[in-house]
Design a protein around this motif. Sequence first.
Motif, short mmCIF file in Angstrom:
data_model
loop_
_atom_site.label_atom_id
_atom_site.label_comp_id
_atom_site.label_asym_id
_atom_site.label_seq_id
_atom_site.Cartn_x
_atom_site.Cartn_y
_atom_site.Cartn_z
N SER A 159 54.12 3.31 -34.76
CA SER A 159 54.79 4.55 -34.38
C SER A 159 55.53 5.18 -35.55
O SER A 159 55.92 6.35 -35.50
CB SER A 159 55.76 4.31 -33.22
OG SER A 159 56.89 3.56 -33.66
N GLY A 176 42.73 12.29 -32.22
CA GLY A 176 44.00 12.41 -31.50
C GLY A 176 44.10 11.46 -30.32
O GLY A 176 45.14 10.82 -30.10
N SER A 180 46.77 8.36 -30.73
CA SER A 180 47.93 8.35 -29.82
C SER A 180 47.93 7.10 -28.95
O SER A 180 48.99 6.55 -28.63
CB SER A 180 47.93 9.61 -28.95
OG SER A 180 46.77 9.69 -28.14
N GLU A 181 46.74 6.62 -28.57
CA GLU A 181 46.66 5.41 -27.75
C GLU A 181 47.15 4.19 -28.51
O GLU A 181 47.72 3.26 -27.93
CB GLU A 181 45.22 5.20 -27.28
CG GLU A 181 45.05 4.14 -26.20
CD GLU A 181 45.62 4.57 -24.85
OE1 GLU A 181 45.91 3.67 -24.03
OE2 GLU A 181 45.79 5.78 -24.63
N ASN A 185 51.78 8.66 -34.60
CA ASN A 185 52.14 10.06 -34.44
C ASN A 185 50.95 10.88 -34.94
O ASN A 185 50.69 10.93 -36.14
CB ASN A 185 53.40 10.39 -35.25
CG ASN A 185 54.63 9.71 -34.71
OD1 ASN A 185 54.88 9.78 -33.50
ND2 ASN A 185 55.38 9.04 -35.57
N ARG A 205 48.28 14.36 -24.22
CA ARG A 205 48.36 12.97 -24.68
C ARG A 205 49.45 12.78 -25.74
O ARG A 205 49.51 11.73 -26.39
CB ARG A 205 47.02 12.51 -25.23
CG ARG A 205 45.89 12.53 -24.20
CD ARG A 205 44.64 11.88 -24.77
NE ARG A 205 44.85 10.46 -25.04
CZ ARG A 205 44.61 9.48 -24.18
NH1 ARG A 205 44.13 9.75 -22.98
NH2 ARG A 205 44.85 8.22 -24.52
N GLY A 206 50.28 13.77 -25.93
CA GLY A 206 51.38 13.65 -26.87
C GLY A 206 51.01 13.95 -28.31
O GLY A 206 51.80 13.67 -29.23
N VAL A 207 49.83 14.51 -28.53
CA VAL A 207 49.40 14.86 -29.88
C VAL A 207 49.98 16.22 -30.26
O VAL A 207 49.99 17.16 -29.45
CB VAL A 207 47.85 14.90 -29.96
CG1 VAL A 207 47.38 15.36 -31.34
CG2 VAL A 207 47.28 13.52 -29.62
#
Length: 451
Positions: A159, A176, A180-181, A185, A205-207
Amino acid sequence: MNEAFDLEQLLIDPVVSALAKAEETAWFAAKPVNTAVGIEDSGINPAITEDARARFRRFAPWFAERFADTRPTHGILESPLVGIPDLQAELGDRYGKALPGKLWLKRDDLLPVSGSIKARGGIHEVLQVAERIVIDAGLMSATDDARVLDRPEVREMLSGHGIAVGSTGNLGLSIGIVASELGFNATVHMSMDARAWKKDLLRSRGVTVVEHAGNFSDAVAAGRRTAEEDPSVWFVDDESSLSLFAGYSAAGARLAGQLASLEVTVDERHPLFVYLPCGVGGGPGGVTFGLKQAFGDAVHCIFVEPVSSPCMSLGVRTSLHDAISVADIGLDGLTAADGLAVGRPSRLVGEHLQQLIDGYVTVTDERMKACVGLLHDVEGIDVEPSAAAGFPGPWQVLANKTYLTAFGLDDAALANATHIVWSTGGSMVPADEMAGYVAEGQGLAGKVSWR
């Protein structure tokens, strides 16, 4: 990329002139080059292919646990190969020439995780980066089950690292989703050609998605700058990455296994033709490298591009590679085939692999879209426009008697030929958008000139 050139002199070449007019073109190598010689001259070590295959095997248990669509293959990322005899007959009727041999579709549009060919290269590079970071930290050995990456201390460390990429869409999706999985970042710089649904999926997915008003090259440049400014960010360079290339190349041995299981013979008298949609060139280049290792001189790889973005054809034909852009010959690069909307080709592929590529074909958006409609109507298969670019390829091969003669491809060999169109994406396209592609293609099928 500042190499000077005389445009007027380049335009004397009838192929370059036709490319500049956005006309459909097809040109082929003047003579075959022995595969072993071509691979050696490429300067690329074939060992990278087996290294990539081994990495995919090590990560298979991790994929099986993290992505439900990989469970039926126990975490191996692979797509089916299917015969499409009805489309073969339909296109034969439209072109006024029956295609000897058999036509198949390599359905990378069904690849798990991200639904496109980019799942091969993009995902591979993310896995390789994750392994390197964790191994260097002493938290994993090179032979460990990749599920060690799910340990809290490993995820916490990842992370603190970033992965960035510039993309027209599908490569960004692949990178991505998996980055992310794993806990990275992830930042995807997307060009103006990228579809809104791809941006939305990544953000869900937070990308981090950074949108650019420019083209593919602008998005790549922005991603590269991000990595240069932050040493914790790894930049996936679609224009020159050997890791991406290696991931794509693993497809060669996989296809060899599929053809063997279907009792399809590939040799000098049973040639294999593969039609590969081409954007910047990394995907088709890597697949070609793997296919040449698997089948040698018996495989013939043809790159196919939109008439508005024929960057690889232009770069190789002029020997300028990434020193020339489609904009330099007056093309806008705009195409419905968003994954192929690239103005400047990969020098890694164009310069180093050109001896392994048989030919280059360009097609109009209207023809690609018509093929989307025909594929839906006669085979019940739906793909995005860029994935349909290869369908005209076999008829371009048949029409070029000079090429067939130079490569010793006589009528007997063609009767035994296997033709594979590589479908590069489409399964993740939203249903309403896909329905629009199909409807437009159905309307164009009767308007496009086939002869």
